[in-house]
Design an enzyme around this catalytic site. Structure first.
Site, PDB file in Angstrom:
ATOM      1  N   GLU A  75       0.805  -1.234   0.000  1.00 45.99           N
ATOM      2  CA  GLU A  75       0.000   0.000   0.000  1.00 45.99           C
ATOM      3  C   GLU A  75       0.835   1.280   0.000  1.00 45.99           C
ATOM      4  O   GLU A  75       0.568   2.205   0.778  1.00 45.99           O
ATOM      5  CB  GLU A  75      -0.955  -0.008   1.207  1.00 45.99           C
ATOM      6  CG  GLU A  75      -1.843  -1.239   1.247  1.00 45.99           C
ATOM      7  CD  GLU A  75      -2.813  -1.253   2.424  1.00 45.99           C
ATOM      8  OE1 GLU A  75      -2.706  -0.388   3.308  1.00 45.99           O
ATOM      9  OE2 GLU A  75      -3.696  -2.136   2.441  1.00 45.99           O
ATOM     10  N   GLU A 110      -6.261 -10.694  -1.334  1.00 50.66           N
ATOM     11  CA  GLU A 110      -7.056 -10.496  -0.096  1.00 50.66           C
ATOM     12  C   GLU A 110      -8.545 -10.383  -0.389  1.00 50.66           C
ATOM     13  O   GLU A 110      -9.246  -9.563   0.200  1.00 50.66           O
ATOM     14  CB  GLU A 110      -6.591  -9.214   0.619  1.00 50.66           C
ATOM     15  CG  GLU A 110      -5.110  -9.151   0.902  1.00 50.66           C
ATOM     16  CD  GLU A 110      -4.671  -7.929   1.714  1.00 50.66           C
ATOM     17  OE1 GLU A 110      -5.543  -7.238   2.269  1.00 50.66           O
ATOM     18  OE2 GLU A 110      -3.453  -7.694   1.784  1.00 50.66           O
TER      19      GLU A 110
HETATM   20  C1  XIL Z   1      -6.085  -6.395   8.457  1.00 48.32           C
HETATM   21  C2  XIL Z   1      -6.442  -7.594   9.329  1.00 48.32           C
HETATM   22  O1  XIL Z   1      -7.367  -8.375   8.650  1.00 48.32           O
HETATM   23  C3  XIL Z   1      -7.001  -7.132  10.651  1.00 48.32           C
HETATM   24  O2  XIL Z   1      -7.168  -8.247  11.523  1.00 48.32           O
HETATM   25  C4  XIL Z   1      -6.074  -6.112  11.306  1.00 48.32           C
HETATM   26  O3  XIL Z   1      -6.678  -5.609  12.468  1.00 48.32           O
HETATM   27  C5  XIL Z   1      -5.765  -4.975  10.363  1.00 48.32           C
HETATM   28  O4  XIL Z   1      -5.231  -5.506   9.142  1.00 48.32           O
HETATM   29  N1  XIL Z   1      -4.956  -4.719   3.761  1.00 48.32           N
HETATM   30  C6  XIL Z   1      -3.910  -5.505   4.194  1.00 48.32           C
HETATM   31  C7  XIL Z   1      -4.097  -6.386   5.366  1.00 48.32           C
HETATM   32  O5  XIL Z   1      -2.861  -5.549   3.534  1.00 48.32           O
HETATM   33  O6  XIL Z   1      -2.918  -6.578   6.112  1.00 48.32           O
HETATM   34  C8  XIL Z   1      -5.192  -5.874   6.282  1.00 48.32           C
HETATM   35  O7  XIL Z   1      -5.412  -6.849   7.303  1.00 48.32           O
HETATM   36  C9  XIL Z   1      -6.452  -5.608   5.496  1.00 48.32           C
HETATM   37  C10 XIL Z   1      -6.204  -4.567   4.451  1.00 48.32           C
END
Ligand code: XIL
Length: 413
Positions: A185, A299
């Site tokens: 990101e 994701e």
């Molecule tokens: C999220 C997790 O799912 C949560 O449990 C945590 O509190 C915050 O992070 N993009 C990403 C992930 O790259 O690492 C994130 O994961 C969701 C958004």
């Protein structure tokens, strides 16, 4: 034992060895899929109802293998350890897993000098004993930084902290991981910079070269993991997302032009029901293919907060978005991996997010399995999309590793 990377290394060798031994000695050789399927039982031991039997030949991982695709999900080591239904579903469905949080800075770095790899190791041990690949997530991100970070990491020492972290973490798992999200990101167009970079702590402390530094250090530490740039909000053809996708492409082009080692781009794919992907994403994937880069769906989940009850309609809307999105994306040959952000609605991160919550207060249903581990329409949409892919079978696609409930435990420290 914490803080001594030499001893970690030998403990890891012990762990990996124990996992391999348990897999070999569990008494159940790899089963041909057809054979495994005919003996398939529910977790309670009764014969499964046909529709809900998605084990063995019917699993996402088997369908993926038959079509040249690794399929999986983000995992939480506490549930792998403490909840047999969770562990079984992950083992049955995933050929690749990624720690949802366990490899982030905040999880690995209790303080500025020590590392705690226990949870991350649990995932690697589980995955190896179930013949699954592992993605590392992530080495450099503006979030999930430990509380000590702000007072300790300065402009003077930030490059050293970043390289040390990557050497230690990527080095520990070197040769064991499928891929690493090296930088996560890094683009945020709203921050107004011409290069699109986000005003993250890493940018402020090191400058734009932090990205290159992270990738080069990761390659030195692990010569085999596929090094990935991962981002969100680049899936659709809205003006903002077109802009952001363009900035991601320019970043990747700049990295390649400077000889920075990068192998793949991760498209997070956090979607909302009703989102319709345009042609832009497919052009982007093809452009990356021409640049010799793989693409991973890293994701995926589908938020249903805009859909009203009943549940059946919500599930149908979510499934439609899975289908509409994955069918064209998985048809692209350089898309080689697809993961959802979790496997069961029981543990979706969306329920903890205020801006993602439903107005009626009901829990979200964004994932392929419901709260009780039943496959949902989204499961079947994902599986159909995999089947539409023209890919070649992966080696060993006609075998699967059965769930091993007595997988080795990490030794107590
Ligand atoms: C999220 C997790 O799912 C949560 O449990 C945590 O509190 C915050 O992070 N993009 C990403 C992930 O790259 O690492 C994130 O994961 C969701 C958004």
């Amino acid at each position: 034992m914490r803080g001594d990377s030499g001893r970690f290394r030998s403990r890891r060798e012990f762990l990996i060895g124990a996992a391999a031994a348990a897999a070999a000695g569990c008494g159940t050789p790899l089963l041909p899929l057809a054979c495994a399927q005919s003996g398939s039982k529910t977790r309670q031991g009764a014969m499964a109802p046909t529709l809900n039997d998605v084990s063995g030949l019917r699993s996402l991982r088997a369908h993926g293998a038959a079509h040249g695709l690794l399929v999986g999900c983000a995992v939480n080591p506490d549930h792998l350890d403490g909840e047999p239904d969770y562990a079984r579903t992950v083992a049955e469905q995933a050929s690749i897993v990624v720690p949802e949080n366990a490899m982030k800075w905040a999880a690995l770095r209790p303080n500025a000098t020590q590392y705690d790899f226990r949870k991350a190791d649990d995932i690697v041990v589980f995955a190896l004993s179930h013949e699954q690949k592992v993605r590392g997530h992530n080495l450099c991100w503006h979030e999930a930084l430990p509380s000590w970070f702000a007072g300790t990491v300065t402009k003077e020492n930030a490059a050293q902290y970043l390289t040390q972290h990557i050497r230690t973490v990527a080095g520990r798992f070197a040769g064991k991981l499928h891929s690493w999200d090296v930088v996560n990101e890094a683009i945020d167009v709203k921050d107004g910079r011409p290069d699109g970079l986000r005003n993250s702590p890493w940018l402020e402390l090191i400058g734009p070269s932090y990205i290159e530094l992270a990738f080069r250090t990761a390659r030195e530490a692990d010569g085999t993991a596929l090094l990935t740039y991962n981002d969100y909000g680049i899936e659709l053809d809205t003006p903002e997302q077109i802009d952001k996708r363009g900035q991601v492409m320019m970043l990747v082009r700049r990295l390649q032009a400077r000889g920075v080692p990068i192998d793949a781009v991760g498209i997070q794919s956090h979607l909302s029901a009703g989102d319709v992907p345009g042609d832009g994403l497919i052009h982007f994937i093809r452009e990356l293919r021409a640049m010799n880069l793989q693409v991973f769906v890293t994701e995926m989940d589908v938020n249903d907060r805009k859909l009203a009850e009943p549940v059946a309609e919500r599930d149908a809307g979510v499934a439609k978005t899975y289908r509409d999105y994955l069918t064209p994306v998985l048809a692209e040959p350089n898309v080689t991996v697809a993961l959802t952000w979790g496997i069961t609605d029981r543990y979706t991160w969306l329920n903890g997010l205020q801006h993602a919550s439903r107005a009626d207060g009901k829990p979200e249903r964004p994932l392929p399995f419901d709260y009780d581990y039943n496959p949902k329409p989204a499961f079947f949409a994902e599986r159909d999309s995999i089947d539409g892919r023209p890919g070649q079978a992966l080696p060993g696609a006609d075998h699967y590793a059965p769930f091993n409930p007595t997988q080795p435990q990490r030794p107590q420290q």
